[in-house]
Design an enzyme around this catalytic site. Sequence first.
Site, PDB file in Angstrom:
ATOM      1  CB  THR A  19      -0.897  -0.070   1.265  1.00 55.07           C
ATOM      2  OG1 THR A  19      -1.659  -1.287   1.219  1.00 55.07           O
ATOM      3  CG2 THR A  19      -1.856   1.088   1.375  1.00 55.07           C
TER       4      THR A  19
ATOM      5  CB  SER B  33      -5.617  -2.534   8.240  1.00 56.73           C
ATOM      6  OG  SER B  33      -6.109  -3.699   8.827  1.00 56.73           O
TER       7      SER B  33
END
Length: 568
Positions: A377, A449
Site C-alpha cells: 500500500t 486496515s
Amino acid sequence: MNCIAKLVFASLVGAGLFAGMNVQAAQKPAAASKPGKAAIASSHQLATDAGLEILAKGGNAFDAAIAVGAALAVVEPESSGLGGGGFFLLHRVKDGKDIFIDAREAAPAASRSELWADADGKLDSDKATNGPLSAGIPGEPAAYVWLAEHYGKLPLKASLAPAIRIAREGFSVYSRLHRSIDRRSAVLSRWPASVQLYLVDGKAPEAGSTWRNPDIANTLERIARHGNDGFYRGEFASKLVDSVRASGGIWTLEDLDSYVVKERAPITLNYRGWKILTAPPPSSGGIVLGEMLNMLAGYDLAKLDQVHRVHLSVEAMRRAYRDRAEYLGDPDYVEMPINELLSPLYAAGLRASIHPEKATPSDLLPGYMPPGEPEHTTHYSIIDADGNMASVTKTVNLTLGSGFVVEGTGFVLNDEMDDFALLPGQANAFGLVGGEANAPKAGRRPLSSMTPSMVIGEDRVGVIGTPGGSRIITMVLEGILAFIDGDLPEKVVANPRFHHQYLPDVVSAEPKMFSRETIRALQAMGHIVNESERTWGLMNMVSWDRKTNTLHAGSDPREEMSSAKVQP
C-alpha cells in the site's frame, strides 16, 4: 445498550471499576497564524516534487493530494494506482471542515461466494488474488475527480499534469519496483498486456533503467478532459469490461457507471487532551485505534518502564484486534456497535481484564480470526501554507494487484476481492478467516486496515499514516504516541516497531526494537516474542508546531526512494 456494553457494564458494577476510566477531553487548538509554507512526505521523490509543483502553481493541499497520488500511480504501481482505491482524510481551514473520502473498491454486482470456490468448495486462492475475477471496481480515478471538483483550487488537468509528464518522459526503475515485478513475473506472464507493460524479454526491468508508460499518460489525460466519464463510462469503460469478462471476470458497464466516492464523517478520538481524526468504516483502523487508545488512557505510560509499557500496549492491541473482524464491515450494509466499541465504559471493561504483570493468552479470549490484509500500500501526508491538511492511504492490495492489465490502459487492476471474507468461515490467501459482516455482496466495500490520521494538540498538529497490512493500525498507534511524547516526524517514522494482532499470539518486533533484557522480561510475563523479524511499513508524516510556526516532514528511512520536504 448493545450486548457487549451490557456485559462490560455488569462486570464493572460488580468490580467497582468506574473511577478514573474516562479519556480526557481534547482541548480546542489555540488560534495560530498560517504555516506560510508547506510540507509533503511520500514514498517517492518524484511524487513529493509533483505535490510541491502544484502548490507553487497556486494549488492547495487537496490539489497536491491529486498530484502526489497520480504520480505514485505512475512510479509506484506495485502499491497503488488507477486500478485500485483508497481513503482521503482532509481538513479544510476556511470552514474547519473535517471529511473522510471513501474511494475504496467495490464488489461487482455479480459477486457471489461460489465464484471463488474450487471443485471441493474450498477457497481458490488463485482466483481470489490473481486475474480479473479478483478485481473490485476501482475508486482512485473517481477520488481525483471528486477532490478537484469539491476541494481543489485548480482544474484537474493542472493537478494531473506532473504525473502525465513523468509517465511520458520516464523515470529510473528503483530496486523495490524491480523486486516487486520480479516477484510477480510468473503471474504477469499470463496476460499479454501485463507482459507488455511490466516485463522486458520476460524479466523485470533492471534497476536504474528508464521506464516510460505512455498508456497511463493517455488514461490520465482522458480523465483530465472528461472526468468520471473518461473512465467509468463510454468507450474506455467498454474496453475495461470487455477485457475483464474475456479473461474470466464479472464486471459490467453498470458496475462502473454506478461507482461513486462517498463522503463520511471521520472517527474523532480524544486522548489525554489531544484530538485525533482517523478513518471510519469500511476502514477498521479508526475503531481499532480508538479502542487501543481508550484502554491505554487508563495508564500513565510516560511513567512506565519499557517492559510494562510494551506489555500494556500489546494487551490493548490483542483485545482491539479481536473485535475487528467480528463487528466491522461496510457501513452502508452492516450495522456496527461503533458507539459501544469506542465508549470509555467498554474500554474500562477490557482494561479490567488486563493483568499488569502477565500476558493474556489469546485463546482465553472469545475466538475469532481477523481477516488478512495486504502489505503493499502507500501513504502520503500534506500540510499546505494555509494549514489545509491531507492524509491519504491507497492501495491495489497485493504487490501489483491482480497482475492483470487491460491493453492500452497502462495500469494493473487491484485484487481487492480477497480482502472480503469470500467464503465465510474459510481461510483466505493469508490463512485467515473473516465473517458475514465482510462477505462479498453487490456494491459492498471490503474491510481495510488503512488508517490515515491527524493528531491535533494545543500547539502541535501531525498528519500521519503508513502502509503495512494488518500492522498499519499498530504502527499508527505507536507513531501517534511518539508524536504526543514529543518526537518530531523525522524520528517518528524511523522508530523501531512492534505489533500484536490477537492471532497469531506472537509479539512481532523489528530488529533492535527490544534489548535482550526486555525480551526476557516480556517472556517471563508469558509473551511470545519474535525478535528477528524484518522491518515493515513505509510511514510518512508531516507536522506543524504552532508555537514556533515551523513545519517538519519525515519519510520512512526503510525505503530508498521515500521523500519528505518542507518548502524553503
